[in-house]
Each structure stands twice: as C-alpha cells, then as structure tokens.
Design a protein around this motif. Structure first.
Motif, PDB file in Angstrom:
ATOM      1  N   ALA A 127      -7.294  -3.351  -1.897  1.00  0.00           N
ATOM      2  CA  ALA A 127      -8.173  -2.387  -2.390  1.00  0.00           C
ATOM      3  C   ALA A 127      -9.107  -1.825  -1.198  1.00  0.00           C
ATOM      4  O   ALA A 127      -9.240  -0.699  -0.944  1.00  0.00           O
ATOM      5  CB  ALA A 127      -9.194  -2.835  -3.331  1.00  0.00           C
TER       6      ALA A 127
ATOM      7  N   GLY B  57      -3.951   3.322  -5.466  1.00  0.00           N
ATOM      8  CA  GLY B  57      -4.683   2.195  -4.804  1.00  0.00           C
ATOM      9  C   GLY B  57      -6.302   2.767  -4.608  1.00  0.00           C
ATOM     10  O   GLY B  57      -6.964   1.808  -4.956  1.00  0.00           O
ATOM     11  N   SER B  58      -6.635   4.019  -4.769  1.00  0.00           N
ATOM     12  CA  SER B  58      -8.063   4.421  -4.791  1.00  0.00           C
ATOM     13  C   SER B  58      -8.411   4.077  -6.172  1.00  0.00           C
ATOM     14  O   SER B  58      -9.740   3.578  -6.252  1.00  0.00           O
ATOM     15  CB  SER B  58      -8.144   5.917  -4.819  1.00  0.00           C
TER      16      SER B  58
ATOM     17  N   THR C 241       0.661  -1.013  -0.144  1.00  0.00           N
ATOM     18  CA  THR C 241       0.028   0.032  -0.031  1.00  0.00           C
ATOM     19  C   THR C 241       0.687   1.436  -0.154  1.00  0.00           C
ATOM     20  O   THR C 241       0.772   2.173  -0.523  1.00  0.00           O
ATOM     21  CB  THR C 241      -0.929  -0.027   1.151  1.00  0.00           C
TER      22      THR C 241
ATOM     23  N   GLU D 230      -5.874  -8.929  -3.678  1.00  0.00           N
ATOM     24  CA  GLU D 230      -6.334  -7.793  -4.129  1.00  0.00           C
ATOM     25  C   GLU D 230      -7.367  -6.992  -3.630  1.00  0.00           C
ATOM     26  O   GLU D 230      -7.305  -5.786  -3.609  1.00  0.00           O
ATOM     27  CB  GLU D 230      -6.700  -8.057  -5.991  1.00  0.00           C
ATOM     28  N   LEU D 231      -8.267  -7.983  -3.305  1.00  0.00           N
ATOM     29  CA  LEU D 231      -9.360  -7.188  -2.388  1.00  0.00           C
ATOM     30  C   LEU D 231      -8.880  -6.563  -1.059  1.00  0.00           C
ATOM     31  O   LEU D 231      -9.374  -5.475  -0.716  1.00  0.00           O
ATOM     32  CB  LEU D 231     -10.434  -8.270  -2.199  1.00  0.00           C
TER      33      LEU D 231
ATOM     34  N   LEU E  88      -7.486   1.408  -8.167  1.00  0.00           N
ATOM     35  CA  LEU E  88      -7.614   0.076  -7.963  1.00  0.00           C
ATOM     36  C   LEU E  88      -8.978  -0.278  -7.138  1.00  0.00           C
ATOM     37  O   LEU E  88      -9.802  -1.198  -7.552  1.00  0.00           O
ATOM     38  CB  LEU E  88      -6.596  -0.638  -7.353  1.00  0.00           C
ATOM     39  N   ALA E  89      -9.345   0.421  -6.147  1.00  0.00           N
ATOM     40  CA  ALA E  89     -10.260   0.214  -5.373  1.00  0.00           C
ATOM     41  C   ALA E  89     -11.854   0.470  -6.199  1.00  0.00           C
ATOM     42  O   ALA E  89     -12.747  -0.438  -6.089  1.00  0.00           O
ATOM     43  CB  ALA E  89     -10.138   0.931  -3.906  1.00  0.00           C
ATOM     44  N   ASP E  90     -11.624   1.486  -6.603  1.00  0.00           N
ATOM     45  CA  ASP E  90     -12.979   1.754  -7.506  1.00  0.00           C
ATOM     46  C   ASP E  90     -13.055   1.177  -8.456  1.00  0.00           C
ATOM     47  O   ASP E  90     -14.321   0.552  -8.929  1.00  0.00           O
ATOM     48  CB  ASP E  90     -12.682   3.279  -7.974  1.00  0.00           C
ATOM     49  N   ARG E  91     -12.132   0.269  -9.222  1.00  0.00           N
ATOM     50  CA  ARG E  91     -12.455  -0.581 -10.396  1.00  0.00           C
ATOM     51  C   ARG E  91     -12.787  -1.825  -9.773  1.00  0.00           C
ATOM     52  O   ARG E  91     -13.714  -2.537 -10.444  1.00  0.00           O
ATOM     53  CB  ARG E  91     -11.031  -0.718 -10.962  1.00  0.00           C
ATOM     54  N   LEU E  92     -12.004  -2.388  -8.754  1.00  0.00           N
ATOM     55  CA  LEU E  92     -12.232  -3.738  -8.336  1.00  0.00           C
ATOM     56  C   LEU E  92     -13.562  -3.955  -7.571  1.00  0.00           C
ATOM     57  O   LEU E  92     -14.152  -5.049  -7.774  1.00  0.00           O
ATOM     58  CB  LEU E  92     -11.215  -4.250  -7.559  1.00  0.00           C
TER      59      LEU E  92
ATOM     60  N   TYR F  30      -7.565   1.148   0.736  1.00  0.00           N
ATOM     61  CA  TYR F  30      -7.938   2.632   0.263  1.00  0.00           C
ATOM     62  C   TYR F  30      -9.430   2.831   0.635  1.00  0.00           C
ATOM     63  O   TYR F  30      -9.451   4.191   1.043  1.00  0.00           O
ATOM     64  CB  TYR F  30      -7.465   2.679  -1.264  1.00  0.00           C
TER      65      TYR F  30
END
Length: 583
Positions: A544, A467-468, A459, A540-541, A470-474, A547
C-alpha cells in the motif's frame, strides 16, 4: 411507375418508354408493351433487318415508302421482314416526306400485329435516343441499388444463427421463386416459398414434414436431383412440372473445392428470371456453397487440433517429435502461420461504458446473432480460426503482434485487451495463465495491457488504480490525520518496513533514536488497529505504501522519515497496547 414495371429490373419496356413521351401517338398496339426494348434505331434502308437486333424500336421518316415503295405489296413485305426480325415497334416520323402516316403502312402493321407509333415532326429522332438512354441509365442505377441492398440482406442472413434457412428466406423475398436446399444425401435441409408459391408452399413455410417441398412433391424432384448430384463441374439441371410456380425448375450443385457434391439448391418459378434476378440467385448459390464447405470440408485444422488436445493432452508435453510436429502443423494452419512462427495469446474483456458504437447496439438488437457475429469478427481481426467465447469475453491465439491500429479498432467496439508476449507452441498454456493474471488489472484500470510492458512484481501486476484503492482503504486512519502527523507516521512506517522491522537499522536510516522508532511504530499499530508482528499485515502495508509514495494526487511524495519525526510532537512515553517484538 406501375408495380408490375418495378419488378422488371435491368431494362426498359415499350410501355415505359411511351409513357415518358406522351406526344407520340400509338396508331396500332401490338400488345407487346411489357416486352423489353433493346435500343432505339433510326434507318431509311429499304431492308434494315440485317443490321437490327431483336427487340429494337425502329425509326423511319418514310423514305422507304416514297414512290413505288409505297405500294401495298412492298409495304407488306417490309413489315413482314420487321416482324421476322423481332422488331419491337415501328416509329413513323412525320415530315419531311409525309404529313400523315400512309394508310398502307397502318394496314400492314395491323395485319402483322406490329406496334406502330406516329412521331410529330417537332421531335427529332436524336431526342428519342437520348430519352431511351436516360431511362436505361436510370433503370440500371435502380437495379444496382436493389442488388446492393439484396446482397446486404443475404450477407446478414449468412451471419445469423440459422444461416442457410435465413438465406433462403432472403432469396425468395427478393426473387419470385420457391427454393429448396438439399443435402448430399438428397434430403431436404431447408426450404422457402416466394411470391408465386405452389400448393405445398404454405405448409412448407409453416414447417411441414420433411417429405414435402414448396411447389413440387419431393419424389418428383428425385430424377433432377439424381442427375445433379451425379455430375461434376459447373452445371445446372432443368425440368418443368404442372404444379403452380413450377413451370421452370432449375437445380444448382453445391460443390467442394475438390468438386465433390455437397448438396444442391433447387428453384422453381413460372417465368424466366431477369438478369438482375439471376445475379441474386448466383450470389445465393455462392454463399450457400461457402456455408456448406465451411461446415463439411472447410479448414480442418482447428477441429483436428482441438480433438487432439482434448483427447490426447499428453502429446503436448511428452509426445513424440512426430506427434508434437503434427500438432504444430495444425496450429500453423489454423492461424495462417508457419510451424516455427511466434504465437500470442490475446484475451478480450468487455468494457460496458464504452458500448456506444452502432455495432454494439446492433449486437443487442440481434439476439442470437451476437455470439456468431462477434466470433467471426474476432477471427477476421486477429487472422485466426482459434477463438473461443469465455465468461469474461473471448480468448484467441494469433500470430499477429496486435499493433496500435488493431488495438484502436478493437477498443472502438467497446473491448479492452490483454495482449500476451511472444511464445511458442509448448508455452501456450503458461502464456494463457499469465494473460489471465493481468485481466483484473484491465478491469480496474479500463485500459488494455501489453504483457511485455508490465513490471512482473506485485505492484506491477496490481496496477496503480487497484493499488491506490488498497492504500486508501488500508491506511485510511493515518491519511485522515493532520498533514504533519500523517507524513511523520507514514515516513516512519515506510522506513521500518523497508528495514524488515529492525529497530536499530531503522534508527540508523532515519537518524532517530531506536526508542523513538519503537514508539512511533506502536502508535501506528494502534491507529491502524493492526498487529504489525504478522507478516501478512506488514506485506499489505508495504504494498500500500508503494502507491502512497507515488501518488499524483492527494499530496506529494512521502517526506524524509527523520525530518517528519523531528517535526512531530516529542515522545511522551510508550503507548498503550501491544508493541511489535524487539529485534
């Protein structure tokens, strides 16, 4: 001012002076109007010549010619002494002794061809002195401006892709000479033709064979070059040739710091140069000497160090103490440090949106000069010769800590930096790799990064912006749900992943029944369309969620998992689809 007068820098001529005072009357023109006036000097002595310098404008009210002093013989002897003293002109003031210039004075000036000027009684001699001082000061100010402009042009030439050729071109543009740069072997390396070219100048400028030079055949220059390259210490060699633009040919040696002859600059002209023009020549000689020194006998440490590392990389890791210490010494010389001094790797990344500075715009205008100019700029800023251009920008090894002031200066140029931690000689390769791992963070955040301030975790290295993203996409399918449902699912997922997928541990942590935990995780797997039995998906989760849990925008921190699930609708049975394996 006439065009020919503008070429005479650094002094005032008689013609310039008289044009400023139309009230004066020229009774005899000695034809020396273009000659330099040194000063305006009043004197009533019978023989003022012992106190005069050549080129002065002598002023008299006629006292030496009163009474017997006005005889033909006395006046003739007076004028003869003035000419022998190289007086520029004689100014005769009317009143109080004479109402007109005596004929004996006029005749004597004509016989000796001395310029004679009549000065009305309404103009005091002091006013003439003040006017001359004003003209001289104005001319000197113009000279200084022209010299400053010329020096800027010479410096731009030094920073060009072909510095020696461009510098000669700038020199002959500003000074009426032809110029030839010769190497230590006597061969012509560069040439330029000025405003008074010789018969070969046009061909040389267009790129003639190496055997010709502007103004004079290269063979004719060999005796001068032989004397010049065989000597030692500061010196010049002079010669004269019949070719146009070559009445005066002067050679200047280009010397190393140990007085080895590295080449020569030869100039040709038909007239002696003015003091200002000689100043331009001196600057050009100094710059050429620096260029030649840098290429042939400048700091040898960077080239030796690069050669050793390229040809013998094993010396870094497993070389003898003597070999390693030798490399450390070369490195210390290249960065102006000591063998035991701390090192730092710096990587620079261009940020296009910050390219608003004049310097950046100038770089785009000078195609071909940009890389050289930038390389010199980085060497200056980081006080090191160890800088290289890379596909992402540049990399440098420096002893500097790169404080906030230096960082701000670099960022104003449209760049962002990865600033490595302190390291030593043996750790440079690892330091470069660590800096490279942070470069993506600089690109995404568009902010400079200091390795000392980075948390060395996934992180920490990824950074908040990436990171944000990645979180928004995943987690997009869950983030799109109603806030109550969204928070419940995110809270359960965070708790379950934190307990490494253990149903019992998650149930204990959240205060929920293990079946409720199983059901919620099944719902999450279906909503996300992911197989939560896979380690990569869980990793990955988990990243994510770090963030999501610390976002400053898009909602508050994740709620307590038990409270979120308690507020959610009750379980209605196991979901369709595959459930994560029981633990």
């Amino acid at each position: 001012m006439a065009a020919e007068d503008s070429e005479r820098l650094g002094f005032v001529t008689l013609s310039q002076f008289l044009r400023q005072l139309p009230e004066l009357g020229v009774l005899h023109d000695g034809g020396n109007g273009d000659e330099r006036l040194r000063w305006v000097e009043p004197s009533e002595l019978e023989d003022p010549t012992p106190y005069l310098l050549d080129g002065e404008f002598l002023l008299t009210a006629g006292l030496p010619f009163v009474g017997d002093g006005g005889s033909e013989e006395t006046v003739d002897a007076y004028m003869r002494r003035l000419v022998e003293a190289r007086v520029g002109a004689l100014g005769f003031g009317l009143e109080p002794y004479f109402e007109a210039v005596p004929e004996t004075v006029v005749r004597a000036c004509r016989r000796h061809n001395l310029t004679l000027v009549s000065i009305p009684g309404s103009i005091p001699f002091a006013a003439l002195g003040l006017e001359f001082s004003r003209l001289l000061e104005s001319d000197n100010a113009k000279t200084f401006r022209q010299l400053a402009d010329t020096n800027r042009q010479l410096m731009r030439a030094v920073l060009s892709a072909r510095p020696e050729h461009e510098l000669l071109a700038a020199l002959v543009q500003r000074v009426p000479v032809w110029a030839v740069l010769v190497g230590a072997d006597g061969r012509v390396r560069a040439r330029g033709s000025g405003s008074s070219p010789g018969p070969h100048a046009a061909g040389a400028a267009a790129g003639t064979a190496a055997g010709t030079v502007p103004g004079v055949d290269s063979a004719a220059l060999q005796p001068l070059l032989s004397r010049l390259l065989a000597g030692s210490g500061p010196r010049v060699e002079m010669d004269s040739f019949d070719a146009a633009g070559s009445s005066l040919v002067v050679g200047y040696p280009l010397r190393s710091t140990r007085d080895a002859n590295l080449g020569a600059l030869v100039l040709g002209t038909d007239a002696p140069l003015t003091p200002a023009q000689n100043s331009v020549v001196s600057t050009a000689v100094g710059l050429l000497e620096l260029l030649v020194r840098q290429r042939t006998s400048g700091s040898l440490a960077p080239s030796q160090l690069a050669t050793a590392l390229l040809l013998h990389p094993e010396n870094v890791a497993s070389g003898t103490a003597r070999q390693v210490n030798g490399l450390k010494d070369l490195l210390a010389q290249a960065i102006s440090s000591t063998r035991s001094g701390q090192l730092r790797v710096v990587q620079g990344v261009r940020v296009d949106s910050a390219m608003g500075s004049e310097r950046a715009a100038g770089a785009s205008r000078h195609t071909g000069e940009g890389p050289v100019r930038e390389l010199l700029e980085w060497r200056r800023l980081f006080d090191t010769k160890l800088v290289e251009h890379t596909d992402y920008g540049f990399a440098a090894i420096t002893r500097l800590k790169v404080d906030d002031a230096l960082l701000a200066e670099v960022e104003r140029l449209g760049w962002r930096l990865v600033i490595g931690s302190d390291t030593e000689f043996a750790g440079l390769a690892v330091a470069y790799q660590l800096a490279s791992s942070l470069r993506n963070r600089v690109l995404t955040s568009r902010r400079s990064v200091r390795a000392d301030e980075v948390t060395w975790s996934v992180t920490g290295l990824l950074g908040s912006e990436a990171g944000s993203m990645l979180a928004d996409r995943l987690l997009a399918p869950i983030l799109a749900l109603e806030p109550e449902r969204r928070d419940a699912l995110l809270g359960i997922l965070l708790a379950w992943l934190g307990e490494n997928g253990s149903w019992d541990a998650t149930a204990k942590t959240t205060g929920l029944h293990r079946n409720s935990v199983r059901r919620q995780i099944g719902v999450i797997a279906e909503v996300l369309g992911m197989d939560l039995n896979q380690a990569q998906a869980r990793a990955e989760l988990w990243i994510a969620l770090q963030y999501i849990a610390h976002q400053d925008q898009g909602g508050s921190e994740l709620p307590d998992a038990a409270a979120a699930v308690a507020a959610a609708p009750p379980d209605t049975g196991p979901p369709a689809g595959q459930m994560p394996q029981d633990r």
